[in-house]
Design a protein around this motif. Structure first.
Motif, PDB file in Angstrom:
ATOM      1  N   TYR A 139       0.835  -1.201   0.000  1.00  0.00           N
ATOM      2  CA  TYR A 139       0.000   0.000   0.000  1.00  0.00           C
ATOM      3  C   TYR A 139       0.875   1.258   0.000  1.00  0.00           C
ATOM      4  N   VAL A 140       0.259   2.399  -0.283  1.00  0.00           N
ATOM      5  CA  VAL A 140       0.933   3.692  -0.193  1.00  0.00           C
ATOM      6  C   VAL A 140       0.919   4.115   1.274  1.00  0.00           C
ATOM      7  N   TYR A 141       2.065   4.549   1.793  1.00  0.00           N
ATOM      8  CA  TYR A 141       2.138   5.044   3.166  1.00  0.00           C
ATOM      9  C   TYR A 141       2.281   6.564   3.156  1.00  0.00           C
ATOM     10  N   VAL A 142       1.471   7.237   3.956  1.00  0.00           N
ATOM     11  CA  VAL A 142       1.567   8.697   4.059  1.00  0.00           C
ATOM     12  C   VAL A 142       1.698   9.093   5.525  1.00  0.00           C
ATOM     13  N   ASP A 143       2.772   9.774   5.846  1.00  0.00           N
ATOM     14  CA  ASP A 143       3.037  10.286   7.189  1.00  0.00           C
ATOM     15  C   ASP A 143       2.481  11.709   7.259  1.00  0.00           C
ATOM     16  N   SER A 144       1.232  11.848   7.705  1.00  0.00           N
ATOM     17  CA  SER A 144       0.611  13.183   7.731  1.00  0.00           C
ATOM     18  C   SER A 144       1.329  14.102   8.717  1.00  0.00           C
ATOM     19  N   GLY A 145       1.884  13.510   9.792  1.00  0.00           N
ATOM     20  CA  GLY A 145       2.608  14.315  10.767  1.00  0.00           C
ATOM     21  C   GLY A 145       3.816  14.994  10.151  1.00  0.00           C
ATOM     22  N   ALA A 146       4.463  14.307   9.195  1.00  0.00           N
ATOM     23  CA  ALA A 146       5.621  14.888   8.517  1.00  0.00           C
ATOM     24  C   ALA A 146       5.221  16.122   7.718  1.00  0.00           C
ATOM     25  N   MET A 147       3.983  16.127   7.219  1.00  0.00           N
ATOM     26  CA  MET A 147       3.501  17.277   6.458  1.00  0.00           C
ATOM     27  C   MET A 147       3.346  18.502   7.366  1.00  0.00           C
ATOM     28  N   TYR A 148       2.813  18.272   8.572  1.00  0.00           N
ATOM     29  CA  TYR A 148       2.685  19.384   9.531  1.00  0.00           C
ATOM     30  C   TYR A 148       4.066  19.826  10.028  1.00  0.00           C
ATOM     31  N   ARG A 149       4.972  18.867  10.168  1.00  0.00           N
ATOM     32  CA  ARG A 149       6.336  19.220  10.555  1.00  0.00           C
ATOM     33  C   ARG A 149       7.016  20.050   9.462  1.00  0.00           C
ATOM     34  N   ALA A 150       6.693  19.728   8.193  1.00  0.00           N
ATOM     35  CA  ALA A 150       7.286  20.468   7.070  1.00  0.00           C
ATOM     36  C   ALA A 150       6.833  21.928   7.084  1.00  0.00           C
TER      37      ALA A 150
END
Length: 232
Positions: A30-41
């Motif tokens: 599956y595709v993995y998405v780290d949404s927390g990394a987006m907020y950290r960015a």
């Protein structure tokens, strides 16, 4: 396992959401998405532009500049997962510091930031076959996800894990500072007005305080298998 589903993993900071999400995504293809990394960015962007400090946060300026904040993920075959890029710059390591952690909950509380990132997350997951972790994935991003998991563990356990991770990276930190950060983030994440951290009514709670990584993986994989069977 033929039909792909959407797997939403929410929970408190440092509960190992990203670790289990990566494991499950890799196992299922599956595709993995780290949404927390987006907020950290976005937080990292605000820090580099001088928009957020210990005693001041110019949220209006950040909102004004959101259109020029471009976040995407690029798969790193050597590491086995996708790294986060901000305006074409690899910031995967830069966003994992305690300093970014100390500001991210404030940035994540800004409605305009959440609106922008949720739209990106929903676009990524529109074809299913995705595992995404964060704070509001099962409640806001994918309220119709077939499987919702809510991860929890004691603040002390989570702080110890985070401290060990930072020390192994070579960061100069003390345990008490990490514990304080975990407790502050818990409070901010749970009390913000926009999309607070709450367990979805249909989410399955997993307290992993005393679970090994393998035990946790097997437990979640069993839930995935049962969910896929139920949707067929």
């Amino acid at each position: 396992m033929s039909d792909k589903i959407t797997i939403a993993i929410d929970g408190y900071s440092s509960t190992g959401k990203s670790t289990i999400a990566k494991q499950i995504a890799k196992h299922l293809g599956y595709v993995y998405v780290d949404s927390g990394a987006m907020y950290r960015a976005v937080t990292y962007y605000a820090m580099t532009k001088g928009l957020i400090h210990e005693s001041d946060f110019n949220a209006e300026a950040l909102i004004y500049q959101l259109d020029i904040v471009h976040i995407n993920f690029k798969f790193n075959s050597e590491l086995g997962f996708a790294e986060v890029y901000l305006n074409n710059q690899n910031i995967e390591k830069a966003i994992r510091t305690l300093e970014v952690s100390s500001f991210v909950s404030k940035v994540a509380a800004v409605s305009e930031v959440r609106k922008k990132l949720v739209a990106i997350q929903q676009q990524i997951g529109k074809n299913k076959g995705v595992v995404m972790d964060g704070r509001d994935i099962g409640t806001v991003v994918f309220p119709d996800a077939e499987l919702k998991i809510f991860m929890t563990a004691s603040a002390e356990t989570r702080a110890q894990r985070r401290y060990k991770e930072l020390i192994e990276r070579g960061d100069d930190v003390v345990y008490d500072s990490v514990l304080k950060n975990v407790q502050e983030r818990d409070h901010l994440d749970s009390t913000r007005k926009d999309s607070p951290l709450v367990k979805a009514d249909d989410a399955i709670e997993i307290d992993n305080s005393n679970l090994s990584l393998q035990e946790q993986f097997e437990k979640v994989l069993q839930l995935v298998s049962m969910t896929i069977e139920d949707t067929e």
